[in-house]
Design a protein around this motif. Sequence first.
Motif, mmCIF file in Angstrom:
data_model
loop_
_atom_site.group_PDB
_atom_site.id
_atom_site.type_symbol
_atom_site.label_atom_id
_atom_site.label_comp_id
_atom_site.label_asym_id
_atom_site.label_seq_id
_atom_site.Cartn_x
_atom_site.Cartn_y
_atom_site.Cartn_z
ATOM 1 N N ALA A 11 -17.386 -13.824 -9.743
ATOM 2 C CA ALA A 11 -16.011 -13.569 -9.310
ATOM 3 C C ALA A 11 -15.665 -12.088 -9.344
ATOM 4 C CB ALA A 11 -15.032 -14.355 -10.193
ATOM 5 N N ALA A 12 -16.520 -11.277 -9.944
ATOM 6 C CA ALA A 12 -16.303 -9.826 -9.979
ATOM 7 C C ALA A 12 -17.609 -9.142 -9.601
ATOM 8 C CB ALA A 12 -15.846 -9.364 -11.356
ATOM 9 N N GLY A 13 -17.536 -8.329 -8.587
ATOM 10 C CA GLY A 13 -18.719 -7.625 -8.127
ATOM 11 C C GLY A 13 -18.445 -6.986 -6.786
ATOM 12 N N TYR A 14 -19.385 -6.282 -6.269
ATOM 13 C CA TYR A 14 -19.353 -5.579 -4.993
ATOM 14 C C TYR A 14 -18.383 -4.415 -5.020
ATOM 15 C CZ TYR A 14 -18.982 -4.522 -0.054
ATOM 16 O OH TYR A 14 -18.950 -3.876 1.135
ATOM 17 N N THR A 66 -4.729 -8.362 -12.942
ATOM 18 C CA THR A 66 -3.400 -7.970 -13.397
ATOM 19 C C THR A 66 -2.301 -8.744 -12.688
ATOM 20 O OG1 THR A 66 -3.226 -6.199 -11.736
ATOM 21 C CG2 THR A 66 -4.167 -5.610 -13.883
ATOM 22 N N ILE A 67 -1.132 -8.697 -13.308
ATOM 23 C CA ILE A 67 0.062 -9.276 -12.708
ATOM 24 C C ILE A 67 1.272 -8.486 -13.202
ATOM 25 C CG2 ILE A 67 0.497 -10.992 -14.529
ATOM 26 C CD1 ILE A 67 1.240 -12.953 -12.174
ATOM 27 N N TYR A 68 2.262 -8.366 -12.348
ATOM 28 C CA TYR A 68 3.536 -7.788 -12.782
ATOM 29 C C TYR A 68 4.647 -8.286 -11.871
ATOM 30 C CZ TYR A 68 3.811 -4.205 -9.077
ATOM 31 O OH TYR A 68 3.910 -3.552 -7.879
ATOM 32 N N ARG A 69 5.859 -8.236 -12.390
ATOM 33 C CA ARG A 69 7.039 -8.620 -11.619
ATOM 34 C C ARG A 69 7.645 -7.360 -11.024
ATOM 35 N NH1 ARG A 69 9.675 -13.078 -10.883
ATOM 36 N NH2 ARG A 69 8.750 -14.139 -12.660
ATOM 37 N N HIS A 70 7.779 -7.365 -9.718
ATOM 38 C CA HIS A 70 8.376 -6.242 -8.989
ATOM 39 C C HIS A 70 9.877 -6.218 -9.261
ATOM 40 C CE1 HIS A 70 9.854 -4.012 -5.463
ATOM 41 N NE2 HIS A 70 8.674 -3.408 -5.518
ATOM 42 N N LYS A 71 10.467 -5.023 -9.222
ATOM 43 C CA LYS A 71 11.904 -4.913 -9.507
ATOM 44 C C LYS A 71 12.751 -5.716 -8.521
ATOM 45 C CE LYS A 71 12.384 -0.537 -7.037
ATOM 46 N NZ LYS A 71 12.735 0.865 -7.156
ATOM 47 N N GLY A 72 12.197 -6.039 -7.354
ATOM 48 C CA GLY A 72 12.903 -6.870 -6.374
ATOM 49 C C GLY A 72 12.812 -8.359 -6.682
ATOM 50 N N GLY A 73 12.038 -8.739 -7.722
ATOM 51 C CA GLY A 73 11.952 -10.123 -8.143
ATOM 52 C C GLY A 73 10.619 -10.790 -7.850
ATOM 53 N N GLY A 74 9.867 -10.275 -6.883
ATOM 54 C CA GLY A 74 8.567 -10.861 -6.562
ATOM 55 C C GLY A 74 7.526 -10.521 -7.613
ATOM 56 N N GLN A 75 6.422 -11.249 -7.561
ATOM 57 C CA GLN A 75 5.318 -10.985 -8.478
ATOM 58 C C GLN A 75 4.112 -10.483 -7.694
ATOM 59 O OE1 GLN A 75 4.673 -13.809 -11.787
ATOM 60 N NE2 GLN A 75 6.257 -15.030 -10.780
ATOM 61 N N VAL A 76 3.356 -9.597 -8.305
ATOM 62 C CA VAL A 76 2.160 -9.048 -7.685
ATOM 63 C C VAL A 76 0.968 -9.405 -8.569
ATOM 64 C CG1 VAL A 76 0.997 -6.951 -6.910
ATOM 65 C CG2 VAL A 76 3.487 -7.148 -6.676
ATOM 66 N N PHE A 77 -0.011 -10.070 -7.983
ATOM 67 C CA PHE A 77 -1.219 -10.477 -8.687
ATOM 68 C C PHE A 77 -2.399 -9.771 -8.042
ATOM 69 C CE2 PHE A 77 -4.924 -13.388 -8.651
ATOM 70 C CZ PHE A 77 -5.167 -13.460 -10.011
ATOM 71 N N CYS A 78 -3.301 -9.235 -8.850
ATOM 72 C CA CYS A 78 -4.505 -8.576 -8.346
ATOM 73 C C CYS A 78 -5.702 -9.109 -9.112
ATOM 74 C CB CYS A 78 -4.389 -7.063 -8.515
ATOM 75 S SG CYS A 78 -5.867 -6.191 -7.966
ATOM 76 N N THR A 79 -6.718 -9.551 -8.391
ATOM 77 C CA THR A 79 -7.915 -10.079 -9.038
ATOM 78 C C THR A 79 -8.796 -8.972 -9.598
ATOM 79 O OG1 THR A 79 -9.246 -10.046 -7.016
ATOM 80 C CG2 THR A 79 -7.941 -12.033 -7.473
ATOM 81 N N GLY A 80 -8.725 -7.786 -9.022
ATOM 82 C CA GLY A 80 -9.539 -6.673 -9.479
ATOM 83 C C GLY A 80 -10.908 -6.606 -8.833
ATOM 84 N N SER A 81 -11.230 -7.562 -7.940
ATOM 85 C CA SER A 81 -12.533 -7.537 -7.280
ATOM 86 C C SER A 81 -12.488 -8.264 -5.947
ATOM 87 C CB SER A 81 -13.593 -8.184 -8.153
ATOM 88 O OG SER A 81 -14.836 -8.195 -7.467
ATOM 89 N N VAL A 82 -13.163 -7.684 -4.971
ATOM 90 C CA VAL A 82 -13.296 -8.315 -3.655
ATOM 91 C C VAL A 82 -14.096 -9.610 -3.761
ATOM 92 C CG1 VAL A 82 -14.268 -7.966 -1.345
ATOM 93 C CG2 VAL A 82 -13.106 -6.096 -2.488
ATOM 94 N N ALA A 83 -14.997 -9.690 -4.717
ATOM 95 C CA ALA A 83 -15.872 -10.853 -4.867
ATOM 96 C C ALA A 83 -15.115 -12.121 -5.272
ATOM 97 C CB ALA A 83 -16.966 -10.555 -5.892
ATOM 98 N N TRP A 84 -13.876 -11.996 -5.721
ATOM 99 C CA TRP A 84 -13.089 -13.144 -6.164
ATOM 100 C C TRP A 84 -13.068 -14.250 -5.110
ATOM 101 C CZ3 TRP A 84 -10.894 -14.451 -10.712
ATOM 102 C CH2 TRP A 84 -9.919 -15.442 -10.717
ATOM 103 N N LEU A 85 -12.866 -13.860 -3.867
ATOM 104 C CA LEU A 85 -12.780 -14.829 -2.779
ATOM 105 C C LEU A 85 -14.045 -15.678 -2.687
ATOM 106 C CD1 LEU A 85 -11.206 -15.880 -0.312
ATOM 107 C CD2 LEU A 85 -12.327 -14.110 1.031
ATOM 108 N N GLY A 86 -15.200 -15.058 -2.890
ATOM 109 C CA GLY A 86 -16.456 -15.783 -2.818
ATOM 110 C C GLY A 86 -16.694 -16.729 -3.972
#
Length: 110
Positions: A11-14, A66-86
């Motif tokens: 899930a993490a690589g490339y 990572t994850i955080y709540r944007h000041k507008g109320g939405g949430q932002v999630f990042c897997t940290g790797s392109v390989a996550w999709l695979g």
Amino acid sequence: MGDDGTVLGGAAGYEVDAVVRSQETPPNLVVLATADGFDDSFQVRPDVWLADGDVERKTLRRADMTIYRHKGGGQVFCTGSVAWLGALPGPGLQNAVGQIMKNLAAGFGK
């Protein structure tokens, strides 16, 4: 977790991204997980200024989920790797990556 996938076997690589403490990050950003142990072929962009130079550069060979709540109320999630999709499970299958995505979707729906 995340030890299988079609992109370099996990899930993490490339291509990986890490939180850089010397760069601006949201104060409420939460690191949920970290994948590390990548070899020297994983490089941090040379144009990124790092407060601790090469010492910090070596520690950035990692993928920070990572994850955080944007000041507008939405949430932002990042897997940290392109390989996550695979590493997402195929139809009718389940794995840790799929469970994380199900939990995330349920949380975003609230």
